[in-house]
Design a protein around this motif. Sequence first.
Motif, PDB file in Angstrom:
ATOM      1  N   MET A  16     -11.159   0.617   6.187  1.00  0.00           N
ATOM      2  CA  MET A  16     -10.256   1.735   6.456  1.00  0.00           C
ATOM      3  C   MET A  16      -9.710   1.677   7.883  1.00  0.00           C
ATOM      4  SD  MET A  16     -10.082   3.670   3.718  1.00  0.00           S
ATOM      5  CE  MET A  16     -10.965   4.179   2.239  1.00  0.00           C
ATOM      6  N   GLU A  17     -10.583   1.384   8.821  1.00  0.00           N
ATOM      7  CA  GLU A  17     -10.187   1.354  10.230  1.00  0.00           C
ATOM      8  C   GLU A  17      -9.201   0.231  10.531  1.00  0.00           C
ATOM      9  OE1 GLU A  17     -13.999   0.969  12.003  1.00  0.00           O
ATOM     10  OE2 GLU A  17     -14.575   3.074  11.604  1.00  0.00           O
ATOM     11  N   ALA A  18      -9.285  -0.882   9.791  1.00  0.00           N
ATOM     12  CA  ALA A  18      -8.418  -2.030  10.047  1.00  0.00           C
ATOM     13  C   ALA A  18      -6.949  -1.717   9.779  1.00  0.00           C
ATOM     14  CB  ALA A  18      -8.861  -3.220   9.199  1.00  0.00           C
ATOM     15  N   TRP A  19      -6.676  -0.724   8.942  1.00  0.00           N
ATOM     16  CA  TRP A  19      -5.290  -0.386   8.584  1.00  0.00           C
ATOM     17  C   TRP A  19      -4.844   0.914   9.228  1.00  0.00           C
ATOM     18  CZ3 TRP A  19      -2.738  -4.257   6.390  1.00  0.00           C
ATOM     19  CH2 TRP A  19      -3.508  -5.266   5.795  1.00  0.00           C
ATOM     20  N   SER A  20      -5.572   1.315  10.257  1.00  0.00           N
ATOM     21  CA  SER A  20      -5.253   2.520  11.010  1.00  0.00           C
ATOM     22  C   SER A  20      -5.000   2.138  12.459  1.00  0.00           C
ATOM     23  CB  SER A  20      -6.417   3.515  10.917  1.00  0.00           C
ATOM     24  OG  SER A  20      -6.277   4.569  11.834  1.00  0.00           O
ATOM     25  N   LEU A  21      -3.824   2.491  12.993  1.00  0.00           N
ATOM     26  CA  LEU A  21      -3.496   2.121  14.373  1.00  0.00           C
ATOM     27  C   LEU A  21      -4.476   2.715  15.371  1.00  0.00           C
ATOM     28  CD1 LEU A  21       0.410   2.226  14.612  1.00  0.00           C
ATOM     29  CD2 LEU A  21      -1.081   0.269  14.992  1.00  0.00           C
ATOM     30  N   ALA A  22      -4.948   3.901  15.098  1.00  0.00           N
ATOM     31  CA  ALA A  22      -5.902   4.534  15.998  1.00  0.00           C
ATOM     32  C   ALA A  22      -7.295   3.935  15.869  1.00  0.00           C
ATOM     33  CB  ALA A  22      -5.957   6.040  15.742  1.00  0.00           C
TER      34      ALA A  22
ATOM     35  N   GLY B 289       0.821  -1.198   0.000  1.00  0.00           N
ATOM     36  CA  GLY B 289       0.000   0.000   0.000  1.00  0.00           C
ATOM     37  C   GLY B 289       0.854   1.246   0.000  1.00  0.00           C
ATOM     38  N   ARG B 290       0.193   2.382  -0.197  1.00  0.00           N
ATOM     39  CA  ARG B 290       0.848   3.692  -0.219  1.00  0.00           C
ATOM     40  C   ARG B 290       1.903   3.770  -1.311  1.00  0.00           C
ATOM     41  NH1 ARG B 290       1.605   6.250   5.751  1.00  0.00           N
ATOM     42  NH2 ARG B 290       2.090   8.004   4.355  1.00  0.00           N
ATOM     43  N   LEU B 291       1.664   3.077  -2.418  1.00  0.00           N
ATOM     44  CA  LEU B 291       2.581   3.110  -3.561  1.00  0.00           C
ATOM     45  C   LEU B 291       1.949   3.954  -4.661  1.00  0.00           C
ATOM     46  CD1 LEU B 291       5.243   1.855  -4.775  1.00  0.00           C
ATOM     47  CD2 LEU B 291       3.734   0.205  -5.901  1.00  0.00           C
ATOM     48  N   THR B 292       2.635   4.996  -5.062  1.00  0.00           N
ATOM     49  CA  THR B 292       2.128   5.841  -6.141  1.00  0.00           C
ATOM     50  C   THR B 292       3.286   6.436  -6.919  1.00  0.00           C
ATOM     51  OG1 THR B 292       0.826   7.814  -6.686  1.00  0.00           O
ATOM     52  CG2 THR B 292       1.967   7.837  -4.565  1.00  0.00           C
ATOM     53  N   SER B 293       3.088   6.555  -8.225  1.00  0.00           N
ATOM     54  CA  SER B 293       4.089   7.178  -9.083  1.00  0.00           C
ATOM     55  C   SER B 293       3.908   8.686  -9.142  1.00  0.00           C
ATOM     56  CB  SER B 293       3.998   6.590 -10.501  1.00  0.00           C
ATOM     57  OG  SER B 293       2.698   6.811 -11.047  1.00  0.00           O
TER      58      SER B 293
ATOM     59  N   ASP C  48      -9.475   4.648  13.626  1.00  0.00           N
ATOM     60  CA  ASP C  48     -10.472   5.602  13.160  1.00  0.00           C
ATOM     61  C   ASP C  48     -10.525   5.716  11.640  1.00  0.00           C
ATOM     62  OD1 ASP C  48      -8.105   6.899  12.629  1.00  0.00           O
ATOM     63  OD2 ASP C  48      -8.400   8.505  14.098  1.00  0.00           O
ATOM     64  N   GLY C  49      -9.620   5.007  10.946  1.00  0.00           N
ATOM     65  CA  GLY C  49      -9.629   5.025   9.494  1.00  0.00           C
ATOM     66  C   GLY C  49      -9.064   6.277   8.873  1.00  0.00           C
ATOM     67  N   ILE C  50      -8.495   7.172   9.679  1.00  0.00           N
ATOM     68  CA  ILE C  50      -7.954   8.424   9.140  1.00  0.00           C
ATOM     69  C   ILE C  50      -6.567   8.197   8.545  1.00  0.00           C
ATOM     70  CG2 ILE C  50      -7.358  10.813   9.633  1.00  0.00           C
ATOM     71  CD1 ILE C  50     -10.346  10.157   9.842  1.00  0.00           C
ATOM     72  N   GLU C  51      -5.669   7.677   9.351  1.00  0.00           N
ATOM     73  CA  GLU C  51      -4.307   7.409   8.895  1.00  0.00           C
ATOM     74  C   GLU C  51      -4.195   5.981   8.357  1.00  0.00           C
ATOM     75  OE1 GLU C  51      -1.966   9.606   8.714  1.00  0.00           O
ATOM     76  OE2 GLU C  51      -3.067  11.201   9.753  1.00  0.00           O
ATOM     77  N   PHE C  52      -3.399   5.823   7.322  1.00  0.00           N
ATOM     78  CA  PHE C  52      -3.050   4.491   6.794  1.00  0.00           C
ATOM     79  C   PHE C  52      -1.620   4.244   7.263  1.00  0.00           C
ATOM     80  CE2 PHE C  52      -2.176   2.033   2.559  1.00  0.00           C
ATOM     81  CZ  PHE C  52      -2.067   0.851   3.268  1.00  0.00           C
ATOM     82  N   ASP C  53      -1.490   3.741   8.516  1.00  0.00           N
ATOM     83  CA  ASP C  53      -0.164   3.681   9.121  1.00  0.00           C
ATOM     84  C   ASP C  53       0.258   2.290   9.573  1.00  0.00           C
ATOM     85  OD1 ASP C  53      -1.935   3.525  11.222  1.00  0.00           O
ATOM     86  OD2 ASP C  53      -1.287   5.385  12.193  1.00  0.00           O
ATOM     87  N   GLN C  54      -0.483   1.267   9.163  1.00  0.00           N
ATOM     88  CA  GLN C  54      -0.013  -0.094   9.394  1.00  0.00           C
ATOM     89  C   GLN C  54      -0.294  -0.940   8.154  1.00  0.00           C
ATOM     90  OE1 GLN C  54      -1.804  -2.333  12.570  1.00  0.00           O
ATOM     91  NE2 GLN C  54      -3.851  -1.559  12.188  1.00  0.00           N
ATOM     92  N   THR C  55       0.552  -1.926   7.929  1.00  0.00           N
ATOM     93  CA  THR C  55       0.410  -2.749   6.737  1.00  0.00           C
ATOM     94  C   THR C  55       0.918  -4.155   7.018  1.00  0.00           C
ATOM     95  OG1 THR C  55       0.795  -2.818   4.345  1.00  0.00           O
ATOM     96  CG2 THR C  55       2.682  -2.224   5.717  1.00  0.00           C
ATOM     97  N   LYS C  56       0.838  -4.992   5.997  1.00  0.00           N
ATOM     98  CA  LYS C  56       1.270  -6.386   6.096  1.00  0.00           C
ATOM     99  C   LYS C  56       2.103  -6.716   4.871  1.00  0.00           C
ATOM    100  CE  LYS C  56      -0.587 -11.125   6.374  1.00  0.00           C
ATOM    101  NZ  LYS C  56      -1.826 -11.932   6.527  1.00  0.00           N
ATOM    102  N   VAL C  57       3.241  -7.366   5.101  1.00  0.00           N
ATOM    103  CA  VAL C  57       4.104  -7.796   4.006  1.00  0.00           C
ATOM    104  C   VAL C  57       4.118  -9.316   3.968  1.00  0.00           C
ATOM    105  CG1 VAL C  57       6.402  -7.724   3.005  1.00  0.00           C
ATOM    106  CG2 VAL C  57       5.543  -5.748   4.274  1.00  0.00           C
ATOM    107  N   SER C  58       3.627  -9.880   2.881  1.00  0.00           N
ATOM    108  CA  SER C  58       3.631 -11.332   2.724  1.00  0.00           C
ATOM    109  C   SER C  58       4.922 -11.751   2.034  1.00  0.00           C
ATOM    110  CB  SER C  58       2.420 -11.781   1.898  1.00  0.00           C
ATOM    111  OG  SER C  58       2.465 -13.175   1.668  1.00  0.00           O
ATOM    112  N   LEU C  59       5.769 -12.478   2.744  1.00  0.00           N
ATOM    113  CA  LEU C  59       7.072 -12.863   2.200  1.00  0.00           C
ATOM    114  C   LEU C  59       6.948 -13.890   1.082  1.00  0.00           C
ATOM    115  CD1 LEU C  59       9.246 -13.009   5.441  1.00  0.00           C
ATOM    116  CD2 LEU C  59       8.900 -11.113   3.837  1.00  0.00           C
ATOM    117  N   ARG C  60       5.761 -14.480   0.909  1.00  0.00           N
ATOM    118  CA  ARG C  60       5.541 -15.384  -0.225  1.00  0.00           C
ATOM    119  C   ARG C  60       5.821 -14.693  -1.558  1.00  0.00           C
ATOM    120  NH1 ARG C  60       1.985 -19.882   0.126  1.00  0.00           N
ATOM    121  NH2 ARG C  60       1.210 -20.344   2.219  1.00  0.00           N
ATOM    122  N   LEU C  61       5.604 -13.366  -1.587  1.00  0.00           N
ATOM    123  CA  LEU C  61       5.789 -12.615  -2.828  1.00  0.00           C
ATOM    124  C   LEU C  61       7.249 -12.295  -3.108  1.00  0.00           C
ATOM    125  CD1 LEU C  61       2.822 -10.103  -2.537  1.00  0.00           C
ATOM    126  CD2 LEU C  61       3.058 -11.940  -4.215  1.00  0.00           C
ATOM    127  N   LEU C  62       8.127 -12.572  -2.149  1.00  0.00           N
ATOM    128  CA  LEU C  62       9.529 -12.197  -2.319  1.00  0.00           C
ATOM    129  C   LEU C  62      10.347 -13.284  -2.997  1.00  0.00           C
ATOM    130  CD1 LEU C  62      11.707 -10.096  -1.786  1.00  0.00           C
ATOM    131  CD2 LEU C  62      12.064 -11.122   0.466  1.00  0.00           C
TER     132      LEU C  62
END
Length: 340
Positions: A242-248, A170-174, A250-264
């Motif tokens: 939205m709330e699931a990926w916000s530490l608070a 997430g949070r990837l943009t050109s 509240d769905g405001i900040e997108f400040d947590q994520t998950k990295v699946s090492l299967r893709l590496l």
Amino acid sequence: MTVRLSIDQMTLWITAAAREHSLDLADHIVEKTGASRRSALSALRRLTEAHWLTRSGSRSRPVFGPGTLRQVARSYTLHGLQEDLPWQRDFAPNFELPPHVARMVQHAFTELVNNAADHSGGSSVTVSLRQTPTHAQLLVSDDGCGVFDKICSTFDIADAQHAMLELSKGRLTSQPEQHTGRGLFFSSQLADVFDIHANGTAFQRRAWESTGWTKGRPLPRQGSSIYMAISLETTRTLDQVMEAWSLAGDGIEFDQTKVSLRLLAGEGQALDSRAQARRVAARLPTFRRVEVAFDGVQDVGHGFVDELFRVFARAHPEVELVATGTNARVKALIESARRG
């Protein structure tokens, strides 16, 4: 010359036609297709039997409406396209979805169409939305450069699988001045089924599977095609996602994520190098908490673990790294690296 009506082709526009021409639908089909009135009436009978249409009124004055099966497909020129207008004008009026599902479909629709307009470099996009008795199904296809090729060229990434690794964070943009990198990520989290096809490569995500993103069977076409399906009975909502990926929460900040090492690493390959660990760590400082998922990874080396859980962790103490799905050996290696 007799015009043969294709029911499959008619389903792409019959929903909107039934709403807009409920009293003169047979005449509209004749005018649109050039078919005979007899052929149009026969097609209407078959579409009604297949639940694409409802029929009421009298035998001589029938009134048609959209059935339990609905579909609208439209193509648009990408230059200057404003993604909210097709939704409001061509799609939303023709569907009857549960309100929370309609909200999720609208969010995904506008985000995916906007991605095509702003990032694909293509000239056109085709959008299809289908409603069945159980699901809403959205397909957005453009004729651009392909999402994985775009990521590889923009971020100097070697291949599509590593591009998917970055995309999955997430949070990837050109275009960071104009976008936050939320659109494709959150659209994928809204769906029960989510597939990305681009230039001979495909990855898929199933909400009921813990494996996260896996390789799929690609479509034989250039450009990007994004398919998603949402159950009409889902209890999931846009706010909850939205709330699931916000530490608070509240769905405001997108400040947590998950990295699946299967893709590496490829199937059966070990995660052994510091370069691999640095690939995992790329852009993680933009998050406050990161779940590093070892599910399906059987073998890791000291260098990989040390680089990620000691070198990176000490350089970025503000980022909480949480390892999940570890076997006993991997867990011991991580604990050793953190003590080192």
